[in-house]
Motif scaffolding. Structure first.
Motif, mmCIF file in Angstrom:
data_model
loop_
_atom_site.group_PDB
_atom_site.id
_atom_site.type_symbol
_atom_site.label_atom_id
_atom_site.label_comp_id
_atom_site.label_asym_id
_atom_site.label_seq_id
_atom_site.Cartn_x
_atom_site.Cartn_y
_atom_site.Cartn_z
ATOM 1 N N ALA A 34 27.581 37.512 33.697
ATOM 2 C CA ALA A 34 27.703 36.441 34.426
ATOM 3 C C ALA A 34 29.086 35.706 34.405
ATOM 4 O O ALA A 34 29.231 34.611 33.850
ATOM 5 N N VAL A 35 30.179 36.710 34.770
ATOM 6 C CA VAL A 35 31.426 36.056 34.902
ATOM 7 C C VAL A 35 31.673 35.687 36.397
ATOM 8 O O VAL A 35 31.049 36.296 37.323
ATOM 9 N N SER A 36 32.703 34.907 36.683
ATOM 10 C CA SER A 36 32.985 34.289 38.052
ATOM 11 C C SER A 36 34.453 34.050 38.102
ATOM 12 O O SER A 36 35.019 33.904 36.882
ATOM 13 N N SER A 37 35.043 33.919 39.541
ATOM 14 C CA SER A 37 36.151 33.470 39.802
ATOM 15 C C SER A 37 36.423 33.133 41.022
ATOM 16 O O SER A 37 35.719 33.588 42.066
ATOM 17 N N ASP A 38 36.918 31.948 41.237
ATOM 18 C CA ASP A 38 37.124 31.453 42.733
ATOM 19 C C ASP A 38 38.362 32.074 43.435
ATOM 20 O O ASP A 38 38.680 31.702 44.459
ATOM 21 N N HIS A 39 39.103 33.010 42.714
ATOM 22 C CA HIS A 39 40.467 33.171 43.138
ATOM 23 C C HIS A 39 40.442 34.901 43.223
ATOM 24 O O HIS A 39 41.333 35.173 44.231
ATOM 25 N N ILE A 40 39.728 35.510 42.578
ATOM 26 C CA ILE A 40 39.848 37.102 42.680
ATOM 27 C C ILE A 40 38.282 37.642 42.894
ATOM 28 O O ILE A 40 37.621 36.785 42.362
ATOM 29 N N ARG A 41 38.463 38.929 43.514
ATOM 30 C CA ARG A 41 37.415 39.539 43.625
ATOM 31 C C ARG A 41 36.823 40.514 42.613
ATOM 32 O O ARG A 41 37.580 41.261 42.110
ATOM 33 N N ILE A 42 35.781 40.151 41.947
ATOM 34 C CA ILE A 42 35.051 40.891 40.881
ATOM 35 C C ILE A 42 33.973 41.718 41.377
ATOM 36 O O ILE A 42 33.011 41.324 41.938
ATOM 37 N N ILE A 43 33.814 43.160 40.977
ATOM 38 C CA ILE A 43 32.886 43.842 41.458
ATOM 39 C C ILE A 43 32.416 44.682 40.315
ATOM 40 O O ILE A 43 32.878 45.127 39.450
ATOM 41 N N GLN A 44 31.110 44.366 39.993
ATOM 42 C CA GLN A 44 30.362 45.111 38.953
ATOM 43 C C GLN A 44 29.372 46.203 39.469
ATOM 44 O O GLN A 44 28.651 45.951 40.001
ATOM 45 N N VAL A 45 29.937 47.271 38.762
ATOM 46 C CA VAL A 45 28.991 48.611 39.014
ATOM 47 C C VAL A 45 28.743 49.385 37.878
ATOM 48 O O VAL A 45 29.673 49.446 37.117
ATOM 49 N N ALA A 46 27.919 50.398 37.872
ATOM 50 C CA ALA A 46 27.765 51.179 36.785
ATOM 51 C C ALA A 46 28.592 52.560 36.830
ATOM 52 O O ALA A 46 29.157 53.140 35.722
ATOM 53 N N ASN A 47 29.120 52.829 38.379
ATOM 54 C CA ASN A 47 29.990 53.841 38.415
ATOM 55 C C ASN A 47 30.509 53.773 39.746
ATOM 56 O O ASN A 47 30.107 53.026 40.613
ATOM 57 N N ILE A 48 31.484 54.780 40.105
ATOM 58 C CA ILE A 48 32.161 54.801 41.524
ATOM 59 C C ILE A 48 30.998 55.206 42.561
ATOM 60 O O ILE A 48 31.069 54.565 43.750
ATOM 61 N N HIS A 49 30.152 56.037 42.247
ATOM 62 C CA HIS A 49 29.200 56.187 43.051
ATOM 63 C C HIS A 49 28.224 54.952 43.724
ATOM 64 O O HIS A 49 28.109 55.027 44.826
ATOM 65 N N GLU A 50 28.139 54.183 42.690
ATOM 66 C CA GLU A 50 27.044 52.935 43.027
ATOM 67 C C GLU A 50 28.142 52.004 43.913
ATOM 68 O O GLU A 50 27.613 51.434 44.875
ATOM 69 N N LEU A 51 29.476 52.030 43.641
ATOM 70 C CA LEU A 51 30.316 51.165 44.556
ATOM 71 C C LEU A 51 30.502 51.556 45.698
ATOM 72 O O LEU A 51 30.265 51.006 46.682
ATOM 73 N N MET A 52 30.436 53.067 46.231
ATOM 74 C CA MET A 52 30.409 53.564 47.586
ATOM 75 C C MET A 52 29.024 53.401 48.062
ATOM 76 O O MET A 52 28.999 53.156 49.429
#
Length: 231
Positions: free
Chosen positions: A184-202
């Motif tokens: 449960a992390v957050s930022s108003d200024h940078i983009r955060i992407i949480q994934v288990a692996n790159i395949h999930e990202l894609m």
């Protein structure tokens, strides 16, 4: 002793120096898969380079893991697994598109105590800092990590990093957290992407809907933000 290295030999040594720890199968996939007997060819080349003293190796793992000669990594060190995790993320990216400007254990602030992402790269046209979390941490510790990225964002030092585009405004990379746990992390200024692996990202960005494209477009228009278009 006199010897001549092929371009492939030089590329293999450079690859090992870049990633610090490289397993035999990754070398096969990267440099030998087009050959009739790729594993045998790889083994032959690696034995020769090892005997020439141009690489180190550890047989604590199977298949063998190769190291730079000046790596100062103990052959049973947990650090080897860390570097293999970085290599695995890179290889996953390569199945979609070869990353550019790859920096392992990037230290963009140049100072102790600043951000130290495991990997920086430009992947499918977008810059990313990648944090690979092999262990589970507290929410507080993870937020502190994100806070360091925010501190760097406000420093404006990132605008002069060598990979920044010359023909358009500087871009602050998105931060990818490779983790099986969602924090449960957050930022108003940078983009955060949480994934288990790159395949999930894609998969997450595959066939982006109109709404996603509109959100990405709005993100691009904000100062220091970046459009993520991985499709």
């Amino acid at each position: 002793m006199s010897f001549r290295l092929s371009q492939r030999d030089k590329d293999i040594i450079a690859f090992i120096n870049q990633f610090r720890a490289v397993d035999r199968d990754s070398l096969v996939d990267t440099f030998f898969k087009q050959l009739r007997s790729p594993v045998n060819a790889c083994n032959s080349v690696m034995v020769r380079l090892y005997r020439l003293g141009l690489i180190e190796r550890t047989q604590q793992y199977s298949p063998t893991v190769y190291l730079p000669v000046d790596a100062n990594i103990k052959k049973n060190s947990q650090k080897i697994l860390h570097f293999l995790s970085i290599l695995d993320v890179y290889k996953q990216m390569c199945t979609y598109s070869a990353p550019k400007q790859v920096i392992v254990e990037d230290k963009p602030t140049g100072r102790k105590g600043g951000i130290e992402p495991d990997l920086f790269c430009i992947f499918k046209g977008s810059p990313f800092w990648v944090e690979i979390q092999r262990n589970q941490y507290s929410e507080q510790k993870m937020q502190e990590k994100i806070n360091l990225y925010e501190d760097f964002f406000f420093s404006d030092e990132w605008k002069s990093l060598h990979w920044q585009p010359e023909d358009r405004s500087p871009i602050f990379p998105s931060v990818i957290l490779i983790t099986p746990v969602r924090y449960a992390v957050s930022s108003d200024h940078i983009r955060i992407i949480q994934v288990a692996n790159i395949h999930e990202l894609m998969e997450k960005y595959k066939g982006a809907s109109k709404q996603t494209k509109e959100v990405s477009s709005r993100t691009t228009s904000s100062p220091g933000r970046i459009k993520i278009n991985l499709t």
